[in-house]
Design a protein around this motif. Structure first.
Motif, PDB file in Angstrom:
ATOM      1  N   ASP A   1       0.859  -1.179   0.000  1.00 21.37           N
ATOM      2  CA  ASP A   1       0.000   0.000   0.000  1.00 21.37           C
ATOM      3  C   ASP A   1       0.896   1.231   0.000  1.00 21.37           C
ATOM      4  OD1 ASP A   1      -2.046   1.783   0.162  1.00 21.37           O
ATOM      5  OD2 ASP A   1      -2.497   1.416   2.282  1.00 21.37           O
ATOM      6  N   GLY A   2       1.239   1.705  -1.184  1.00 24.05           N
ATOM      7  CA  GLY A   2       2.133   2.857  -1.294  1.00 24.05           C
ATOM      8  C   GLY A   2       3.586   2.429  -1.331  1.00 24.05           C
TER       9      GLY A   2
ATOM     10  N   VAL B   1       6.709  -2.715 -10.346  1.00 22.96           N
ATOM     11  CA  VAL B   1       7.204  -1.932  -9.213  1.00 22.96           C
ATOM     12  C   VAL B   1       8.429  -1.130  -9.646  1.00 22.96           C
ATOM     13  CG1 VAL B   1       8.079  -2.018  -6.841  1.00 22.96           C
ATOM     14  CG2 VAL B   1       6.358  -3.669  -7.595  1.00 22.96           C
ATOM     15  N   LEU B   2       8.469   0.119  -9.202  1.00 25.39           N
ATOM     16  CA  LEU B   2       9.588   1.024  -9.480  1.00 25.39           C
ATOM     17  C   LEU B   2      10.306   1.305  -8.172  1.00 25.39           C
ATOM     18  CD1 LEU B   2      10.777   3.182 -11.646  1.00 25.39           C
ATOM     19  CD2 LEU B   2       9.314   4.794 -10.426  1.00 25.39           C
TER      20      LEU B   2
ATOM     21  N   ALA C   1       6.513   6.706  -9.574  1.00 27.19           N
ATOM     22  CA  ALA C   1       5.664   5.530  -9.798  1.00 27.19           C
ATOM     23  C   ALA C   1       4.275   5.947 -10.269  1.00 27.19           C
ATOM     24  CB  ALA C   1       5.568   4.697  -8.525  1.00 27.19           C
ATOM     25  N   ARG C   2       3.742   7.019  -9.685  1.00 23.96           N
ATOM     26  CA  ARG C   2       2.418   7.502 -10.107  1.00 23.96           C
ATOM     27  C   ARG C   2       2.455   8.022 -11.543  1.00 23.96           C
ATOM     28  NH1 ARG C   2      -0.920   8.331  -5.481  1.00 23.96           N
ATOM     29  NH2 ARG C   2       0.259   8.143  -3.527  1.00 23.96           N
TER      30      ARG C   2
ATOM     31  N   GLY D   1       2.722   5.149 -14.123  1.00 20.81           N
ATOM     32  CA  GLY D   1       1.421   4.542 -14.403  1.00 20.81           C
ATOM     33  C   GLY D   1       0.558   5.430 -15.287  1.00 20.81           C
ATOM     34  N   SER D   2       0.577   6.736 -15.028  1.00 14.60           N
ATOM     35  CA  SER D   2      -0.224   7.670 -15.841  1.00 14.60           C
ATOM     36  C   SER D   2       0.280   7.708 -17.276  1.00 14.60           C
ATOM     37  CB  SER D   2      -0.165   9.078 -15.228  1.00 14.60           C
ATOM     38  OG  SER D   2      -0.746   9.093 -13.946  1.00 14.60           O
ATOM     39  N   ALA D   3       1.614   7.714 -17.457  1.00 13.17           N
ATOM     40  CA  ALA D   3       2.184   7.760 -18.804  1.00 13.17           C
ATOM     41  C   ALA D   3       1.857   6.489 -19.587  1.00 13.17           C
ATOM     42  CB  ALA D   3       3.689   7.969 -18.727  1.00 13.17           C
TER      43      ALA D   3
END
Length: 359
Positions: free
Chosen positions: A289-290, A323-324, A345-346, A349-351
């Motif tokens: 989680d995060g 995972v990054l 990491a966020r 995922g968006s890219a």
């Protein structure tokens, strides 16, 4: 794969002890030198004498949070001390806007999924000055978005497979007979209606079951789809490019005095080369989680006893894909690195989501 050991039992320190511990760790991270009571008496917000601070430090040492290296009069944080610091005393601030803007611009300027992953590790390595690592999505567990069959010649068909994370794979297949273009379109439409959103490995197993059925009793488009797709999914190399972890900036670690021993560096670089240890750690963080943090031997690997690994999963849509993370010394600016890993990491995922093909 070794399990991560449980966190140390919660300790209750008074405000004075927390301030001393927090400042001691901050000074050690900044300077890399053992911290003594006189230095702390000048640097803390509390008006405490060196003698009082020595008593506090003795209590911290008794709790296993700090220790004296060799014969030094100063103290350094232990693995347990870092863990206490991160769990209860660390304040993670936002990334500065200029760095965030550069990171976002770089990530969204790349359209190829593999290039986006590589760009993320390179940017993370540059921001932190450590080694950036990322696990590549297991394409065999990737979910299918769509497939197309195109006629190339009398008995050659091009299969184009697109997964939900935007990966595109092409295969030229040999057909047992000639297929017309409309027949291939019907077969692809049938395949997409039945198998879309399923994993590659799941489709392979189901196709095997269908091949054991009486093909002649199937509808024509189903029979065509099963025959062509089965050849595609029989390819053992489908979805496996042999590189499940990407690493960038490992040479940054050469400049860190914490890894001064040549043999220690050699073993660490062997770890980067083989990648299995890194892959195992990243997999442990897949459903965290995060941000997940391994300090020293919390990783379960002795070769990483002087390292910290900070990792966070990235996702496309609502599905976690990999995972990054960062590998660096235990003596690092955790607030800055945690923020960098989390944000990268966020953005990753968006890219990936932005460049994935439309349904």
């Amino acid at each position: 794969m070794p399990d991560r050991p449980p966190d140390p039992p919660d300790l209750e320190l008074n405000e004075r002890a927390e301030v001393v511990l927090k400042r001691l760790i901050s000074l050690y991270i900044r300077d890399g030198n053992p911290v003594g009571s006189r230095t702390l008496s000048r640097e803390t917000d509390l008006a405490l004498s060196p003698a009082t601070i020595r008593n506090v430090m003795a209590d911290l040492e008794e709790h296993g949070l700090i220790q004296a290296p060799h014969t030094s009069a100063g103290r350094v944080p232990t693995q347990r001390g870092y863990r206490f610091f991160i769990n209860g005393l660390l304040n993670v601030g936002p990334m500065d806007q200029q760095t965030l803007g550069e990171l976002e611009q770089r990530m969204f300027a790349i359209s190829d999924p593999k290039g986006i992953l590589t760009g993320a590790t390179e940017m993370l390595s540059r921001i932190t000055s450590f080694a950036g690592i990322v696990s590549v999505p297991d394409k065999r567990q990737g979910h299918i978005r769509q497939i197309e069959f195109l006629r190339l010649s009398e008995r050659r068909v091009l299969a184009i497979l697109i997964t939900e994370d935007g990966q595109v794979q092409n295969r030229i297949l040999s057909a047992h007979r000639e297929y017309g273009e409309s027949e291939l379109v019907e077969a692809a439409n049938y395949f997409n209606a039945v198998y879309s959103a399923r994993t590659l490995s799941g489709v392979r197993a189901e196709l095997l079951t269908h091949m054991q059925m009486d093909l002649q009793s199937m509808r024509r488009e189903m029979r065509t789809a099963v025959r062509i797709a089965r050849q595609l999914f029989d390819d053992d190399d489908l979805g496996d490019d042999g590189d499940n972890v990407l690493v960038s900036g490992e040479n940054n670690l050469l400049a860190i005095p914490d890894f001064g021993e040549l043999e220690k560096l050699k073993q660490l670089f062997d770890t980067f080369k083989t990648k299995q240890v890194l892959f195992d750690l990243l997999q442990k963080s897949m459903f965290a989680d995060g941000v997940n943090i391994f300090i020293g031997e919390e990783s379960g690997y002795r070769i990483l006893r002087d390292c910290s690994v900070i990792a966070a999963p990235y996702q496309v849509g609502n599905r976690k894909m990999g995972v990054l993370g960062v590998v660096g010394p235990t003596r690092m600016n955790y607030d800055e690195v945690i923020s960098a890993v989390d944000i990268t990491a966020r953005l990753l995922g968006s890219a990936l989501s932005a460049h994935a093909p439309e349904h």
